[in-house]
Scaffold this active site. Structure first.
Site, PDB file in Angstrom:
ATOM      1  N   LYS A   1      40.749  38.475  41.583  1.00  0.00           N
ATOM      2  CA  LYS A   1      39.239  38.274  41.359  1.00  0.00           C
ATOM      3  C   LYS A   1      38.416  38.758  42.579  1.00  0.00           C
ATOM      4  O   LYS A   1      38.975  38.819  43.837  1.00  0.00           O
ATOM      5  CB  LYS A   1      39.246  36.628  41.478  1.00  0.00           C
TER       6      LYS A   1
ATOM      7  N   ARG B   1      46.068  30.172  29.624  1.00  0.00           N
ATOM      8  CA  ARG B   1      46.458  30.235  28.404  1.00  0.00           C
ATOM      9  C   ARG B   1      47.958  30.773  28.181  1.00  0.00           C
ATOM     10  O   ARG B   1      48.556  30.052  27.454  1.00  0.00           O
ATOM     11  CB  ARG B   1      45.475  31.144  27.684  1.00  0.00           C
TER      12      ARG B   1
HETATM   13  N1  BES Z   1      40.468  29.697  36.017  1.00  0.00           N
HETATM   14  C1  BES Z   1      39.691  30.740  35.410  1.00  0.00           C
HETATM   15  C2  BES Z   1      38.287  30.223  34.748  1.00  0.00           C
HETATM   16  C3  BES Z   1      37.154  29.742  35.507  1.00  0.00           C
HETATM   17  C4  BES Z   1      36.175  30.406  36.050  1.00  0.00           C
HETATM   18  C5  BES Z   1      37.393  28.435  35.924  1.00  0.00           C
HETATM   19  C6  BES Z   1      35.097  29.890  36.840  1.00  0.00           C
HETATM   20  C7  BES Z   1      36.115  27.939  36.650  1.00  0.00           C
HETATM   21  C8  BES Z   1      35.193  28.781  37.163  1.00  0.00           C
HETATM   22  C9  BES Z   1      40.589  31.372  34.343  1.00  0.00           C
HETATM   23  O1  BES Z   1      41.727  31.579  34.702  1.00  0.00           O
HETATM   24  C10 BES Z   1      40.215  32.847  34.373  1.00  0.00           C
HETATM   25  O2  BES Z   1      40.034  33.518  35.204  1.00  0.00           O
HETATM   26  N2  BES Z   1      39.500  33.364  33.149  1.00  0.00           N
HETATM   27  C11 BES Z   1      39.010  34.571  32.920  1.00  0.00           C
HETATM   28  C12 BES Z   1      39.501  34.896  31.575  1.00  0.00           C
HETATM   29  C13 BES Z   1      39.189  36.582  31.375  1.00  0.00           C
HETATM   30  C14 BES Z   1      40.201  37.431  32.455  1.00  0.00           C
HETATM   31  C15 BES Z   1      39.627  36.736  29.980  1.00  0.00           C
HETATM   32  C16 BES Z   1      37.288  34.323  32.904  1.00  0.00           C
HETATM   33  O3  BES Z   1      36.764  33.572  32.492  1.00  0.00           O
HETATM   34  O4  BES Z   1      36.851  35.395  33.548  1.00  0.00           O
HETATM   35 MN    MN Z   2      42.390  33.324  35.962  1.00  0.00          MN
END
Ligand code: BES
Ligand code: MN
Ligand code: ZN
Length: 493
Positions: free
Chosen positions: A275, A349
């Site tokens: 990230k 997931r």
């Molecule tokens: N933990 C994150 C989701 C999240 C984002 C929670 C912002 C709280 C605030 C999750 O693991 C994630 O990174 N999801 C990605 C999925 C994508 C890579 C398909 C996302 O939402 O960008």
């Molecule tokens: Mn994630």
């Protein structure tokens, strides 16, 4: 740091105003004067009415009007609580009114307070009120240097109907629930270097010991041996060992058996699909689903529902270490399905795949999962509302109903078949990420592969689990979102 100890008392007819320093009294927008008028001294009413008129007080929910009463009897201050329109009052409104009031109570060192609100004679309102007062006092100051200070607040609530015994039971019950919520908040707010998967498991054991629940913690080796290939893969980039937590509450004559599953990523860096720094911050909250289900279990021996509840938490960090799982990897979940990894940041997931399959193996009659799963859900619904996606509308409706009675906002999104194309894989049964569009839904479609025919509801709590700025009725940081709804749900199941 402050430790605020609050004691609720029942005030009955014939209120003695000289006993209180502070008085809270409600005011509806569509009523001229305050509630419980007949209980107050005439002179006092005069002062109150004058202030309301002079200040043009709008009685909006969450607004308040402090009036200095120049030591009328003993009362130093009267605070008018805006209650909105009388026919619109409900549990959500009352919770907000109560948290606003207790946010204000926080600043008093020593204070005897009386609450006069006309709706408090209804048990559900009274319970939610006491819960919310406790919630409003919450602060996370563990890592601040301030010396610990203890403060005792005494709060009297006027209710002419309830018996002392019922009132005591309500205090106990509401204190259990609010403590559970505050416990979930603490877990979420704890820095990730302290709240590791190991630490989370220790909390799970502690809760289980206190409440006499059956608890099993599976470690990394067992996770691998059992065939939980998803959790195992996600954990590989981290030095911290992964755990799989299973707590069981089983009453004698259980009517049914439900599984509550919480995402327990104690820190989500994104893994190799790293990230950017700005999105990484706050990712200590990626275990809010786990915090929620553990908090529910911490209260369960007091709530004593007559259904079996299995609490399942796959927990690990998501780190980009040398052994980290990679985009292009293929892993097998607990139910045998193969998953192609497209993006290591879609890790929640992949871990939930194992936990959901495990719930199916337990022959759960219903599965509810809570997960801070997608940014897309926050884009769609904003930060205050959780997304609900389900394969069973009857279950979904009952959860929505529980949320309504819990001052928590949940909105249903469709499990849209047409988006299934997004997660079709060329090399495996399914892939872990699709395109941006409908990201919260394609995540749920992914999870659907692991629940079989079991009625299942997925709550994406990415938004409301953590509110950075806080607000009148949200604390800063972890909110404990979901605890109230799930407790309500299992209570009424
Ligand atoms: N933990 C994150 C989701 C999240 C984002 C929670 C912002 C709280 C605030 C999750 O693991 C994630 O990174 N999801 C990605 C999925 C994508 C890579 C398909 C996302 O939402 O960008
Ligand atoms: Mn994630
Ligand atoms: Zn995550």
């Amino acid at each position: 740091m402050e430790r605020i100890l609050i004691k609720f008392n029942l005030a009955k007819k014939g209120i003695d105003e000289s006993r209180y320093d502070l008085l809270f009294v409600g005011k509806y927008r569509d009523r001229k004067s305050v509630t419980n008028r007949n209980m107050l001294n005439k002179k006092m009413i005069g002062v109150i009415d004058q202030a309301i008129e002079f200040d043009n007080f709008d009685s909006e929910i969450g607004s308040l009007l402090p009036i200095n009463t120049h030591n009328f009897k003993k009362i130093k201050k009267v605070i008018i609580l805006g209650m909105g329109n009388k026919n619109e009052i409900n549990i959500t409104a009352l919770c907000r009114i109560a948290t606003t009031a207790s946010g204000h109570l926080k600043k008093y060192k020593k204070c005897r307070t009386l609450f006069l609100l006309d709706i408090m004679s209804e048990t559900d309102y009274l319970r939610s009120f006491m819960e919310s007062v406790n919630l409003g006092l919450y602060e996370f100051k563990k890592y601040k240097g301030d010396p610990v200070e203890e403060r005792r607040l005494s709060v009297d609530i006027y209710n002419s109907k309830i018996s002392i015994k019922d009132f005591r039971d309500l205090i106990h019950n509401s204190f259990t629930v609010s403590s559970a919520i505050n416990f979930a908040r603490d877990l979420v707010n704890e820095p990730p270097m302290f709240l590791t998967p190991t630490k989370l498991s220790e909390y799970a054991l502690k809760i289980s010991r206190v409440s006499n629940l059956n608890c099993r913690i599976f470690d990394g080796k067992e996770i691998e041996k059992m065939g939980m290939g998803g959790l195992n893969a996600v954990s590989k980039g981290s030095e911290e060992p992964a755990k799989f937590i299973h707590i069981r509450y089983k009453p004698r004559n259980s009517k049914k058996n439900i599984a509550i599953v919480g995402k327990g990523i104690t820190y989500d860096t994104g893994g190799l699909s790293l990230k950017p720094s700005d999105s990484m911050r706050t990712m200590k909250m990626d275990m809010a689903g786990a915090a929620c289900v553990l908090a529910v279990m911490s209260a369960i021996s007091v709530i004593k529902p007559n259904i079996e509840v299995n609490c399942l938490v796959p927990t690990t960090e998501n780190m980009p270490g040398g052994k980290a799982y990679k985009p292009d990897d293929v892993v097998n979940a607990y139910n045998g399905k193969s998953i192609e990894i497209i993006n290591t940041d879609a890790e929640g997931r992949v871990c939930l795949a194992d936990a959901l399959s495990y719930a199916v193996k337990l022959k759960a009659d219903e599965i509810i999962d809570l997960a801070t799963l997608t940014g897309a859900c926050i884009v769609g619904l904003g930060p205050y509302t959780a997304g609900l996606i389900t394969n069973n509308q009857h279950l979904g409706d009952r959860i929505l109903d529980s949320a309504n009675k819990s001052a928590e906002k949940i909105w249903q999104l469709p499990l849209d078949d047409e988006l299934k194309n997004e997660i079709k894989s060329d090399v495996a049964d399914i892939k872990n990420a699709g395109s941006r569009w409908g990201g919260a839904i394609s995540a749920a479609l992914f999870l659907e592969n692991f629940v079989g025919d079991t009625p299942w509801a997925h709550l994406d709590i990415a938004g409301p689990a953590f509110i950075e700025k806080g607000g009148t009725w949200y604390p800063k940081g972890g909110t404990g979102f979901g605890v109230r709804t799930i407790i309500n749900y299992i209570t009424n199941s």
